[in-house]
Design an enzyme around this catalytic site. Structure first.
Site, PDB file in Angstrom:
ATOM      1  N   GLU A   1       3.899  13.098  -6.485  1.00 43.39           N
ATOM      2  CA  GLU A   1       3.453  12.705  -7.827  1.00 43.39           C
ATOM      3  C   GLU A   1       3.944  11.311  -8.218  1.00 43.39           C
ATOM      4  O   GLU A   1       3.252  10.587  -8.933  1.00 43.39           O
ATOM      5  CB  GLU A   1       3.883  13.739  -8.875  1.00 43.39           C
TER       6      GLU A   1
ATOM      7  N   GLY B   1       0.822  -1.195   0.000  1.00 44.02           N
ATOM      8  CA  GLY B   1       0.000   0.000   0.000  1.00 44.02           C
ATOM      9  C   GLY B   1       0.865   1.257   0.000  1.00 44.02           C
ATOM     10  O   GLY B   1       2.099   1.190  -0.051  1.00 44.02           O
TER      11      GLY B   1
END
Length: 287
Positions: A85, A65
């Site tokens: 990003e 995750g």
């Protein structure tokens, strides 16, 4: 550069103990939102993302995750990405539907500063992307070279020299992006007596694997034996470009287009507001 120390007061107050590597938001609430609601940061200075590294990060995200939240700001019904990003792109590759985020109120200038700081701390920008980032802060937000230097943890001279790289022809800038030339080589090219030879000189440096010092020495005489009378005026182009760039607060290029003294002056702008500002300075009116 030391992490967490190259921050302007604005960012330090905005995000206490701000450090991009850990994204330690000091107790700020993390929430899960749909990844489709996140838009990339238009002020992101880095244009080249390593696809192999993104794929590797995506595999890690699939298994563990996203361990560090993404920083976003509200933008209408969506969220604009401010920092993280690479994680955002990797999450898309990994097929995530929701991602953890921290939502902050941020101005456009703060968005630009955060994107630059994140990349500088991770050494994610090539020399031309870094130069464009500084130039954007200077022209779009009126941040002085001194303040940019404090923000980036560099000297004012280093910032000014970085921005000067944008005066190189695109072919030479591409060689720097591809890491065939260093920023030092780029400055050597800019020191040429005749900048119309700059592209040729940049290619010569690569072809002959010149050191920066060798390039600086050769720049003093490169092409002078073949110098033709019609090219002599071009020797003043660098100082003219510098004067015009300072006058209009943006990059100005002067290029010869033929042997009869013809050429063109290119004035760059970076958005509608910047365009209108330059038009006003020129004393013209938008039709």
């Amino acid at each position: 550069m030391a992490k967490g120390k190259a921050l302007g007061r604005g960012l330090g107050a905005l995000i206490p103990d701000y450090e991009m590597d850990a994204l330690a938001f000091d107790g700020s609430e993390t929430t899960q939102i749909d990844i489709d609601l996140i838009k990339p940061n238009s002020r992101q200075p880095r244009k080249d993302f390593n696809q192999e590294q993104l794929a590797s990060l995506a595999e890690s995200i699939k298994e563990y995750g996203i361990l560090q939240p993404i920083l976003v700001t509200k933008d209408g019904d969506f969220y604009m990405l401010a920092a993280g990003e690479r994680r955002y792109r990797a999450a898309i590759i990994a097929g995530l539907e929701k991602v953890p985020v921290v939502v902050k109120e941020l101005t456009e200038r703060e968005m630009a500063e955060i994107a630059i700081i994140e990349n500088l701390q991770r050494e994610g920008l090539n020399d031309i992307e870094e130069a464009n980032a500084y130039h954007q802060l200077n022209t779009s937000f009126g941040v002085s070279h001194d303040k940019i230097a404090a923000l980036a943890g560099k000297s004012r001279v280093a910032v000014s020299n970085s921005i000067r790289l944008l005066q190189l022809p695109q072919a030479a800038q591409d060689l720097i992006i591809q890491k065939q030339l260093s920023a030092g080589h780029g400055r050597a090219v800019l020191s040429l007596h005749d900048l119309s030879l700059s592209e040729e000189f940049a290619l010569y440096i690569v072809e002959h694997s010149l050191t920066v010092r060798d390039a600086e020495e050769l720049a003093k005489t490169f092409g002078m034996k073949e110098q033709k009378p019609e090219k002599m005026q071009a020797m003043r182009y660098p100082e003219m470009e510098e004067s015009l760039s300072q006058a209009y607060g943006t990059k100005v290029s002067i290029k010869a287009t033929g042997k009869s003294g013809k050429g063109k002056i290119v004035i760059e702008f970076y958005g509608n507001g910047d365009f209108q500002r330059i038009i006003n300075q020129l004393g013209l009116y938008e039709s």
